[in-house]
Every structure is written in C-alpha cells, then in structure tokens.
Design a protein around this motif. Sequence first.
Motif, PDB file in Angstrom:
ATOM      1  N   LEU A  23       0.811  -1.185   0.138  1.00  0.00           N
ATOM      2  CA  LEU A  23       0.032   0.107   0.089  1.00  0.00           C
ATOM      3  C   LEU A  23       0.805   1.174  -0.105  1.00  0.00           C
ATOM      4  O   LEU A  23       0.556   2.217  -0.758  1.00  0.00           O
ATOM      5  CB  LEU A  23      -0.898  -0.035   1.364  1.00  0.00           C
ATOM      6  N   SER A  24       1.865   1.244   0.702  1.00  0.00           N
ATOM      7  CA  SER A  24       2.750   2.456   0.807  1.00  0.00           C
ATOM      8  C   SER A  24       3.504   2.825  -0.371  1.00  0.00           C
ATOM      9  O   SER A  24       3.397   3.770  -0.995  1.00  0.00           O
ATOM     10  CB  SER A  24       3.809   2.168   1.826  1.00  0.00           C
ATOM     11  N   VAL A  25       4.035   1.664  -1.171  1.00  0.00           N
ATOM     12  CA  VAL A  25       4.446   1.830  -2.438  1.00  0.00           C
ATOM     13  C   VAL A  25       3.600   2.390  -3.314  1.00  0.00           C
ATOM     14  O   VAL A  25       3.917   3.260  -4.124  1.00  0.00           O
ATOM     15  CB  VAL A  25       5.155   0.372  -2.879  1.00  0.00           C
ATOM     16  N   ASN A  26       2.499   1.743  -3.604  1.00  0.00           N
ATOM     17  CA  ASN A  26       1.670   2.338  -4.635  1.00  0.00           C
ATOM     18  C   ASN A  26       0.960   3.629  -4.167  1.00  0.00           C
ATOM     19  O   ASN A  26       0.409   4.339  -5.238  1.00  0.00           O
ATOM     20  CB  ASN A  26       0.487   1.280  -4.805  1.00  0.00           C
ATOM     21  N   LEU A  27       0.534   3.818  -2.928  1.00  0.00           N
ATOM     22  CA  LEU A  27       0.405   5.325  -2.721  1.00  0.00           C
ATOM     23  C   LEU A  27       1.230   6.223  -2.999  1.00  0.00           C
ATOM     24  O   LEU A  27       1.121   7.517  -3.543  1.00  0.00           O
ATOM     25  CB  LEU A  27      -0.029   5.279  -1.125  1.00  0.00           C
ATOM     26  N   ALA A  28       2.692   6.127  -2.714  1.00  0.00           N
ATOM     27  CA  ALA A  28       3.812   6.917  -3.273  1.00  0.00           C
ATOM     28  C   ALA A  28       3.480   7.228  -4.724  1.00  0.00           C
ATOM     29  O   ALA A  28       3.725   8.335  -5.148  1.00  0.00           O
ATOM     30  CB  ALA A  28       4.969   6.509  -2.621  1.00  0.00           C
ATOM     31  N   LEU A  29       3.506   6.129  -5.328  1.00  0.00           N
ATOM     32  CA  LEU A  29       3.411   6.200  -6.936  1.00  0.00           C
ATOM     33  C   LEU A  29       2.151   7.030  -7.259  1.00  0.00           C
ATOM     34  O   LEU A  29       2.269   8.110  -8.090  1.00  0.00           O
ATOM     35  CB  LEU A  29       3.057   5.091  -7.307  1.00  0.00           C
ATOM     36  N   ARG A  37       5.763  16.009  -4.696  1.00  0.00           N
ATOM     37  CA  ARG A  37       6.961  15.479  -4.360  1.00  0.00           C
ATOM     38  C   ARG A  37       7.104  14.316  -3.415  1.00  0.00           C
ATOM     39  O   ARG A  37       6.664  15.056  -2.139  1.00  0.00           O
ATOM     40  CB  ARG A  37       8.051  16.562  -3.943  1.00  0.00           C
ATOM     41  N   VAL A  38       7.186  13.109  -3.358  1.00  0.00           N
ATOM     42  CA  VAL A  38       6.994  12.230  -2.332  1.00  0.00           C
ATOM     43  C   VAL A  38       8.429  11.319  -2.122  1.00  0.00           C
ATOM     44  O   VAL A  38       9.265  11.088  -2.904  1.00  0.00           O
ATOM     45  CB  VAL A  38       6.042  11.049  -2.605  1.00  0.00           C
ATOM     46  N   VAL A  39       8.626  11.194  -0.676  1.00  0.00           N
ATOM     47  CA  VAL A  39       9.790  10.283  -0.495  1.00  0.00           C
ATOM     48  C   VAL A  39       9.147   9.267   0.659  1.00  0.00           C
ATOM     49  O   VAL A  39       8.283   9.647   1.559  1.00  0.00           O
ATOM     50  CB  VAL A  39      10.903  11.165   0.284  1.00  0.00           C
ATOM     51  N   LEU A  40       9.583   8.054   0.458  1.00  0.00           N
ATOM     52  CA  LEU A  40       8.986   7.197   1.259  1.00  0.00           C
ATOM     53  C   LEU A  40      10.031   6.346   1.900  1.00  0.00           C
ATOM     54  O   LEU A  40      11.069   5.818   1.351  1.00  0.00           O
ATOM     55  CB  LEU A  40       8.326   5.900   0.279  1.00  0.00           C
ATOM     56  N   ILE A  41      10.019   6.516   3.064  1.00  0.00           N
ATOM     57  CA  ILE A  41      10.953   5.993   4.266  1.00  0.00           C
ATOM     58  C   ILE A  41      10.527   4.483   4.526  1.00  0.00           C
ATOM     59  O   ILE A  41       9.388   4.145   5.119  1.00  0.00           O
ATOM     60  CB  ILE A  41      11.169   6.549   5.353  1.00  0.00           C
ATOM     61  N   ASP A  42      11.575   3.346   4.321  1.00  0.00           N
ATOM     62  CA  ASP A  42      11.418   1.987   4.674  1.00  0.00           C
ATOM     63  C   ASP A  42      11.745   1.866   6.320  1.00  0.00           C
ATOM     64  O   ASP A  42      12.903   1.748   6.481  1.00  0.00           O
ATOM     65  CB  ASP A  42      12.020   1.004   3.781  1.00  0.00           C
ATOM     66  N   ALA A  43      10.644   2.133   7.081  1.00  0.00           N
ATOM     67  CA  ALA A  43      11.147   2.177   8.394  1.00  0.00           C
ATOM     68  C   ALA A  43      10.963   0.835   9.195  1.00  0.00           C
ATOM     69  O   ALA A  43      11.035   0.831  10.316  1.00  0.00           O
ATOM     70  CB  ALA A  43      10.229   3.287   9.141  1.00  0.00           C
ATOM     71  N   ASP A  44      10.902  -0.069   8.440  1.00  0.00           N
ATOM     72  CA  ASP A  44      10.880  -1.628   8.859  1.00  0.00           C
ATOM     73  C   ASP A  44      12.406  -1.760   8.967  1.00  0.00           C
ATOM     74  O   ASP A  44      12.853  -2.548   8.192  1.00  0.00           O
ATOM     75  CB  ASP A  44       9.892  -2.517   8.203  1.00  0.00           C
ATOM     76  N   ASP A 123       6.737   3.967   6.130  1.00  0.00           N
ATOM     77  CA  ASP A 123       6.226   2.712   6.037  1.00  0.00           C
ATOM     78  C   ASP A 123       6.965   1.931   7.445  1.00  0.00           C
ATOM     79  O   ASP A 123       8.037   1.486   7.515  1.00  0.00           O
ATOM     80  CB  ASP A 123       6.692   2.008   4.962  1.00  0.00           C
ATOM     81  N   THR A 124       6.068   1.705   8.497  1.00  0.00           N
ATOM     82  CA  THR A 124       6.840   1.368   9.734  1.00  0.00           C
ATOM     83  C   THR A 124       6.883  -0.162   9.569  1.00  0.00           C
ATOM     84  O   THR A 124       6.284  -1.024   8.818  1.00  0.00           O
ATOM     85  CB  THR A 124       5.926   1.600  10.845  1.00  0.00           C
ATOM     86  N   GLY A 125       7.502  -0.915  10.592  1.00  0.00           N
ATOM     87  CA  GLY A 125       7.452  -2.277  10.953  1.00  0.00           C
ATOM     88  C   GLY A 125       5.863  -2.578  11.474  1.00  0.00           C
ATOM     89  O   GLY A 125       5.209  -1.602  11.826  1.00  0.00           O
ATOM     90  N   ALA A 126       5.539  -3.989  11.468  1.00  0.00           N
ATOM     91  CA  ALA A 126       4.479  -4.177  12.181  1.00  0.00           C
ATOM     92  C   ALA A 126       4.527  -4.658  13.704  1.00  0.00           C
ATOM     93  O   ALA A 126       5.887  -4.829  14.048  1.00  0.00           O
ATOM     94  CB  ALA A 126       3.886  -5.440  11.726  1.00  0.00           C
ATOM     95  N   GLY A 127       3.685  -4.298  14.515  1.00  0.00           N
ATOM     96  CA  GLY A 127       3.780  -4.736  15.934  1.00  0.00           C
ATOM     97  C   GLY A 127       3.905  -3.379  16.984  1.00  0.00           C
ATOM     98  O   GLY A 127       3.513  -2.328  16.530  1.00  0.00           O
ATOM     99  N   LEU A 128       4.466  -3.657  18.032  1.00  0.00           N
ATOM    100  CA  LEU A 128       4.647  -2.829  19.132  1.00  0.00           C
ATOM    101  C   LEU A 128       6.067  -2.397  19.532  1.00  0.00           C
ATOM    102  O   LEU A 128       6.467  -2.071  20.797  1.00  0.00           O
ATOM    103  CB  LEU A 128       3.898  -3.253  20.387  1.00  0.00           C
TER     104      LEU A 128
END
Length: 270
Positions: A23-29, A37-44, A123-128
């Motif tokens: 979802l993050s990737v396609n939303l950025a696109l 102007r979009v930057v997507l951080i892979d925060a996982d 784009d965060t990881g999952a969980g807590l």
Amino acid sequence: MSGTFPLVFSITSGKGGVGKTNLSVNLALCLARLGKRVVLIDADLGLANVDVLLGLTPQKNLFHLFHEGASLQDILFPTPYGFSILPASSGMSEMLTLSTGQKLELLEAVGELEDDLDYLIVDTGAGLSDNVLYFNLAVQERLVVLTPEPTSLTDAYALIKVLKLTHGVEHFKVCVNMSPDLKTAKGMFLRLHQACEHFLSGVSLDLAGVFPRDTGVRKAVVQQLPFCVSDPEGPASRAVLQLANAITEWEAPASLDGNIKFFWKKLLFR
C-alpha cells in the motif's frame, strides 16, 4: 495541498502480512502521479522490503547512515515511478532498536528534505516494537492497516491502545485491506471503533480507505512491480488512487511546529 511544510504520515499495522508496504509503495506512486514530491522511508529497519517490492537494488541504505558515515543524499534512491525511497537493511539486528543518537542523526538527515517535499510517507514495521512506536510518534497522521481477520483487528487495537495510553495519541485513520466487499470492511472498522470507544476514551478513528481483495496484487508482487503499474485499472489500483486524491485534501501544517524536524525532535526531548 495548503500549507508550506510537508505532510508526514505513517502507514502502520499491529500485525504483519496485511499489505502495508504494498500500500505504501502504490500510494507513493499515485501521489507522485498527481504531481506531488514524495519520499517513502522504509522504516521496517531490520526487515526492509520496499526495494524488493519495487525490484530495485540500492547500493546504500539507512544502515550506512548510522554505521558507515553515509549522507542522506548517498542513500536517497529515485525510483522509476516519480518518487524516491530511503531504503533500510534486511537481516541487520543492529537496526532493530535505534539509539537516541541514531534518532538524532535521522532527524538531522530527514530535516534536509523538508524544502523539497510535499509528502514523507513512513512505512513502519508491524507490531509494538520501539521502532514502530517511535516512527508513529514522529508523524502527523497515522494510517492503521488491517484486514478482515480477528487477529488483525486485535493487533490493530493493541497498537492504538499503546499509542493512546502511553503516548497520548488520539487520532487515527484506518484502512481495511484485502476486503471481499464494502460491507465486510465497514463491519471491521465498526468493531475496531466500538472497541476504542468502549475502552479508550478520547480516541477518534476515520475510515480512510477500503481496498478490495484483488488477484492482480499478488501477480504484481511476483513481478516486483507496483500493482498500479501492472494493472492500473484493477480494483486495488482504483482504490489507492482514490485514497491518494483524498490525501491531497488533508491539511498540511502551516506553522513551524508542523515541520519534519519538530516531529522528530519532540520525541527526543520529551
């Protein structure tokens, strides 16, 4: 988009496997296609896969920022789809918990982007985990993704509960992914809403998007292409574009308190 500063938002979940990164990737696109102007951080940070979904092989990632003195410009990787990514590493245990010094380093690095950016998607990881909570506190809006499964609902509620009770976060946007129909998605949202209303006084939830179960999504993953590219007229692609258009109506910060640096700094000096 009104306002001077970038809008920073996370796409997050209590449970893995809900399609958050896709979802993050396609939303950025889609936002990039709308001229943003979009930057997507892979925060996982320890289990990164944004680059894998895109079929890209960046030479450097956030590990090199923290451990090898790389600059943000060394790491920032333009995609063929009009947005850039800040890739993270996979299988690096050193990245699973950021130190305060590393958070400061990331703060300074990301702050460099704010004049050239409309949206920063995290784009965060999952969980807590500490990282998940940290990034969800460092943004202005949080998109919580769940699927029509009891475990996904329970874990989404757990994430909201921790952010509310421990950190005072009260506003969340919700996306239901892989839904067989609109009725099922609204039913899941209603159950989450009722649980929050009953047990977490003050929490407000908005249903931001519903994404249908779509066989084209799985095919796109295998092809390492965004599904908005491989099947632009598919139901999932249409739903993501609808969300992207809605996001352009979200209020961006109009004061200095809304810039990227503020949202990172407030975590470190609480």
